[in-house]
Motif scaffolding. Structure first.
Motif, PDB file in Angstrom:
ATOM      1  N   GLN A  30       0.854  -0.860  -0.044  1.00 15.60           N
ATOM      2  CA  GLN A  30      -0.087  -0.138  -0.231  1.00 15.60           C
ATOM      3  C   GLN A  30       0.812   1.433  -0.589  1.00 15.60           C
ATOM      4  O   GLN A  30       2.104   1.093   0.537  1.00 15.60           O
ATOM      5  CB  GLN A  30      -1.020  -0.127   1.541  1.00 15.60           C
ATOM      6  N   THR A  31       0.664   2.410   0.101  1.00 13.15           N
ATOM      7  CA  THR A  31       1.230   3.252  -0.275  1.00 13.15           C
ATOM      8  C   THR A  31       0.290   4.187   0.186  1.00 13.15           C
ATOM      9  O   THR A  31      -0.817   4.951   0.120  1.00 13.15           O
ATOM     10  CB  THR A  31       1.254   3.722  -2.110  1.00 13.15           C
ATOM     11  N   SER A  54      -1.848  -5.539   7.788  1.00 13.30           N
ATOM     12  CA  SER A  54      -1.254  -6.734   7.110  1.00 13.30           C
ATOM     13  C   SER A  54       0.032  -6.280   6.058  1.00 13.30           C
ATOM     14  O   SER A  54      -0.029  -7.563   5.376  1.00 13.30           O
ATOM     15  CB  SER A  54      -2.217  -7.380   7.534  1.00 13.30           C
ATOM     16  N   LYS A  55       0.064  -4.879   5.588  1.00 15.51           N
ATOM     17  CA  LYS A  55       0.525  -5.104   4.090  1.00 15.51           C
ATOM     18  C   LYS A  55       2.107  -4.183   4.168  1.00 15.51           C
ATOM     19  O   LYS A  55       1.827  -3.389   5.247  1.00 15.51           O
ATOM     20  CB  LYS A  55      -0.060  -4.561   2.852  1.00 15.51           C
ATOM     21  N   GLU A  56       2.759  -4.506   3.419  1.00 18.79           N
ATOM     22  CA  GLU A  56       4.249  -3.082   4.283  1.00 18.79           C
ATOM     23  C   GLU A  56       3.887  -2.003   3.069  1.00 18.79           C
ATOM     24  O   GLU A  56       3.299  -1.935   2.641  1.00 18.79           O
ATOM     25  CB  GLU A  56       5.130  -4.035   2.972  1.00 18.79           C
ATOM     26  N   THR A  57       4.926  -0.619   3.538  1.00 19.70           N
ATOM     27  CA  THR A  57       3.618   0.632   3.009  1.00 19.70           C
ATOM     28  C   THR A  57       4.625   1.356   2.564  1.00 19.70           C
ATOM     29  O   THR A  57       5.746   1.648   2.797  1.00 19.70           O
ATOM     30  CB  THR A  57       3.363   0.963   4.403  1.00 19.70           C
ATOM     31  N   SER A  73      15.142  11.110   5.039  1.00 18.47           N
ATOM     32  CA  SER A  73      14.532   9.656   5.830  1.00 18.47           C
ATOM     33  C   SER A  73      13.692  10.053   6.602  1.00 18.47           C
ATOM     34  O   SER A  73      13.278  11.056   6.601  1.00 18.47           O
ATOM     35  CB  SER A  73      15.686   9.330   6.996  1.00 18.47           C
ATOM     36  N   VAL A  74      12.615   9.130   6.690  1.00 21.97           N
ATOM     37  CA  VAL A  74      11.847   9.229   7.669  1.00 21.97           C
ATOM     38  C   VAL A  74      11.846   8.488   8.997  1.00 21.97           C
ATOM     39  O   VAL A  74      12.804   7.429   9.206  1.00 21.97           O
ATOM     40  CB  VAL A  74      10.700   8.426   6.707  1.00 21.97           C
ATOM     41  N   ARG A  75      11.047   8.650  10.069  1.00 25.76           N
ATOM     42  CA  ARG A  75      11.432   7.916  11.615  1.00 25.76           C
ATOM     43  C   ARG A  75       9.746   8.348  11.985  1.00 25.76           C
ATOM     44  O   ARG A  75       9.437   9.231  12.216  1.00 25.76           O
ATOM     45  CB  ARG A  75      12.369   8.580  12.310  1.00 25.76           C
ATOM     46  N   SER A  76       9.303   7.043  12.898  1.00 30.80           N
ATOM     47  CA  SER A  76       8.296   7.211  13.444  1.00 30.80           C
ATOM     48  C   SER A  76       8.522   5.988  14.753  1.00 30.80           C
ATOM     49  O   SER A  76       9.199   4.785  14.932  1.00 30.80           O
ATOM     50  CB  SER A  76       6.851   6.269  13.094  1.00 30.80           C
ATOM     51  N   SER A  77       7.367   5.150  15.334  1.00 28.24           N
ATOM     52  CA  SER A  77       7.716   5.010  16.844  1.00 28.24           C
ATOM     53  C   SER A  77       7.081   3.138  16.366  1.00 28.24           C
ATOM     54  O   SER A  77       7.966   2.410  16.971  1.00 28.24           O
ATOM     55  CB  SER A  77       6.666   5.444  18.193  1.00 28.24           C
ATOM     56  N   THR A  82      14.286   5.251   8.682  1.00 31.19           N
ATOM     57  CA  THR A  82      14.484   4.668   7.353  1.00 31.19           C
ATOM     58  C   THR A  82      14.759   5.698   6.860  1.00 31.19           C
ATOM     59  O   THR A  82      14.363   6.814   6.117  1.00 31.19           O
ATOM     60  CB  THR A  82      13.519   3.842   6.422  1.00 31.19           C
ATOM     61  N   ARG A  83      16.794   5.355   5.432  1.00 31.37           N
ATOM     62  CA  ARG A  83      16.717   7.017   4.509  1.00 31.37           C
ATOM     63  C   ARG A  83      15.290   6.152   3.121  1.00 31.37           C
ATOM     64  O   ARG A  83      15.360   5.163   3.305  1.00 31.37           O
ATOM     65  CB  ARG A  83      17.934   6.084   3.845  1.00 31.37           C
ATOM     66  N   LEU A  84      15.483   7.706   2.749  1.00 30.34           N
ATOM     67  CA  LEU A  84      14.463   7.829   1.583  1.00 30.34           C
ATOM     68  C   LEU A  84      15.947   7.386  -0.067  1.00 30.34           C
ATOM     69  O   LEU A  84      16.686   7.972   0.946  1.00 30.34           O
ATOM     70  CB  LEU A  84      14.404   8.556   1.396  1.00 30.34           C
ATOM     71  N   THR A  85      15.210   6.600  -1.038  1.00 28.65           N
ATOM     72  CA  THR A  85      15.713   6.658  -2.030  1.00 28.65           C
ATOM     73  C   THR A  85      15.827   7.364  -3.066  1.00 28.65           C
ATOM     74  O   THR A  85      14.374   8.059  -3.079  1.00 28.65           O
ATOM     75  CB  THR A  85      16.138   5.642  -2.492  1.00 28.65           C
ATOM     76  N   LYS A  86      16.471   8.085  -4.386  1.00 28.59           N
ATOM     77  CA  LYS A  86      15.477   8.885  -5.576  1.00 28.59           C
ATOM     78  C   LYS A  86      14.629   8.367  -6.085  1.00 28.59           C
ATOM     79  O   LYS A  86      14.692   6.780  -6.230  1.00 28.59           O
ATOM     80  CB  LYS A  86      16.583   9.732  -5.863  1.00 28.59           C
ATOM     81  N   HIS A  87      13.444   8.946  -6.154  1.00 25.04           N
ATOM     82  CA  HIS A  87      12.587   7.884  -6.689  1.00 25.04           C
ATOM     83  C   HIS A  87      11.196   8.833  -8.016  1.00 25.04           C
ATOM     84  O   HIS A  87      10.854   9.384  -7.344  1.00 25.04           O
ATOM     85  CB  HIS A  87      11.455   7.633  -5.463  1.00 25.04           C
ATOM     86  N   GLY A  88      11.729   9.337  -8.809  1.00 26.17           N
ATOM     87  CA  GLY A  88      11.062  10.286 -10.319  1.00 26.17           C
ATOM     88  C   GLY A  88      11.454  11.911  -9.144  1.00 26.17           C
ATOM     89  O   GLY A  88      13.141  11.956  -9.322  1.00 26.17           O
ATOM     90  N   ASP A  89      10.813  12.530  -8.648  1.00 27.09           N
ATOM     91  CA  ASP A  89      10.891  13.454  -8.220  1.00 27.09           C
ATOM     92  C   ASP A  89      11.316  13.677  -7.266  1.00 27.09           C
ATOM     93  O   ASP A  89      11.402  14.918  -6.257  1.00 27.09           O
ATOM     94  CB  ASP A  89       9.624  15.275  -9.046  1.00 27.09           C
ATOM     95  N   GLY A  90      10.410  12.403  -6.312  1.00 29.26           N
ATOM     96  CA  GLY A  90      10.302  12.443  -4.907  1.00 29.26           C
ATOM     97  C   GLY A  90      11.521  11.261  -4.238  1.00 29.26           C
ATOM     98  O   GLY A  90      12.329  11.241  -5.072  1.00 29.26           O
ATOM     99  N   TRP A  91      11.284  11.218  -3.112  1.00 26.84           N
ATOM    100  CA  TRP A  91      12.139  10.068  -2.854  1.00 26.84           C
ATOM    101  C   TRP A  91      10.712   9.387  -1.973  1.00 26.84           C
ATOM    102  O   TRP A  91       9.347   9.068  -1.971  1.00 26.84           O
ATOM    103  CB  TRP A  91      12.013  10.883  -1.247  1.00 26.84           C
ATOM    104  N   PHE A  92      11.506   7.536  -1.597  1.00 30.97           N
ATOM    105  CA  PHE A  92      11.091   6.669  -1.438  1.00 30.97           C
ATOM    106  C   PHE A  92      11.384   5.744  -1.037  1.00 30.97           C
ATOM    107  O   PHE A  92      12.284   5.358  -0.455  1.00 30.97           O
ATOM    108  CB  PHE A  92      10.588   5.797  -3.449  1.00 30.97           C
ATOM    109  N   THR A  93      10.780   5.352  -0.253  1.00 32.41           N
ATOM    110  CA  THR A  93      11.062   3.737   0.895  1.00 32.41           C
ATOM    111  C   THR A  93       9.744   3.245   1.630  1.00 32.41           C
ATOM    112  O   THR A  93       9.207   2.925   0.801  1.00 32.41           O
ATOM    113  CB  THR A  93      11.297   4.269   2.447  1.00 32.41           C
ATOM    114  N   ARG A  94      10.155   1.623   1.540  1.00 39.73           N
ATOM    115  CA  ARG A  94       9.156   0.463   1.717  1.00 39.73           C
ATOM    116  C   ARG A  94       9.434   0.279   3.671  1.00 39.73           C
ATOM    117  O   ARG A  94      10.253  -0.323   4.008  1.00 39.73           O
ATOM    118  CB  ARG A  94       9.459  -1.049   1.246  1.00 39.73           C
ATOM    119  N   VAL A  95       8.664   0.319   4.278  1.00 41.91           N
ATOM    120  CA  VAL A  95       8.605  -0.012   5.992  1.00 41.91           C
ATOM    121  C   VAL A  95       7.759  -0.937   6.010  1.00 41.91           C
ATOM    122  O   VAL A  95       6.440  -1.463   5.392  1.00 41.91           O
ATOM    123  CB  VAL A  95       8.544   1.165   6.285  1.00 41.91           C
TER     124      VAL A  95
END
Length: 192
Positions: A30-31, A54-57, A73-77, A82-95
């Motif tokens: 899911q995104t 139940s799904k990776e995000t 990067s992104v962080r949450s409790s 988690t570091r973000l990687t370049k994806h098109g015009d923005g940034w991406f990661t999967r958690v």
């Protein structure tokens, strides 16, 4: 001769595996998209306004959030930093949200030493499987005739990167070429 045949078979299998990988992951992700306002939008969630545990995000951070930050990067409790990687015009990661409790949670996008963008997002409980109640036998199977084309959705691979298909197709074509070449050499060897 057996080595070349085995090589062709392995190459064909690798091509089929690369091509089937996007299909195997269909519906597993899911995104959440982070916008500069700051706000969050959800996709691939079945119309629900939140992310299921139940799904990776996939987390997409649009270009306007961090600007030209070199290593956001992104962080949450709910998951480690988690570091973000370049994806098109923005940034991406999967958690993975793991065993997060349903409700509102906070996510921080760290764009540099001083710039942090905080957004709230919703974690939803996983959909519980529902068992249909048996209906009386006197009602028809389809009480109202459907009208129009079937609404099957946009398909989970609609947003996938086409590079996987290109690589898989190239590997598959290479395998077919090697197989044909090995077969041709084998025929010539048996004719002589």
């Amino acid at each position: 001769m057996h080595t070349k045949t085995a090589l062709a078979a392995v190459t064909l299998a690798a091509g089929a595996l690369v091509l089937s990988a996007p299909l195997a992951s269909a519906g597993q992700f899911q995104t959440m998209t982070i916008h500069p306002t700051p706000s969050v939008s959800y996709s691939d969630t079945g119309g629900r306004k939140g992310a299921e545990t139940s799904k990776e995000t996939n987390i997409l951070v649009t270009a306007g959030v961090c600007g030209d930050s070199p290593k956001p990067s992104v962080r949450s409790s709910l998951f480690p930093d988690t570091r973000l990687t370049k994806h098109g015009d923005g940034w991406f990661t999967r958690v993975s949200l793991g065993q997060a409790k349903p409700g509102e949670h906070q996510l921080t996008v760290v764009c540099g030493e001083r710039l942090r963008v905080r957004v709230k997002f919703e974690v939803l409980a996983a959909k519980s499987p529902t068992t249909p109640k048996p209906s009386p036998t006197s009602t028809p199977a389809v009480p109202v005739k459907p009208k129009g084309a079937p609404e099957t959705g946009g398909g989970t691979t609609a947003s996938e990167n086409p590079a996987g298909y290109a690589i898989g197709g190239a590997v598959l074509a290479n395998g077919l070429g090697l197989g044909g070449w090995a077969l041709l050499r084998r025929r010539r060897a048996t004719q002589n």
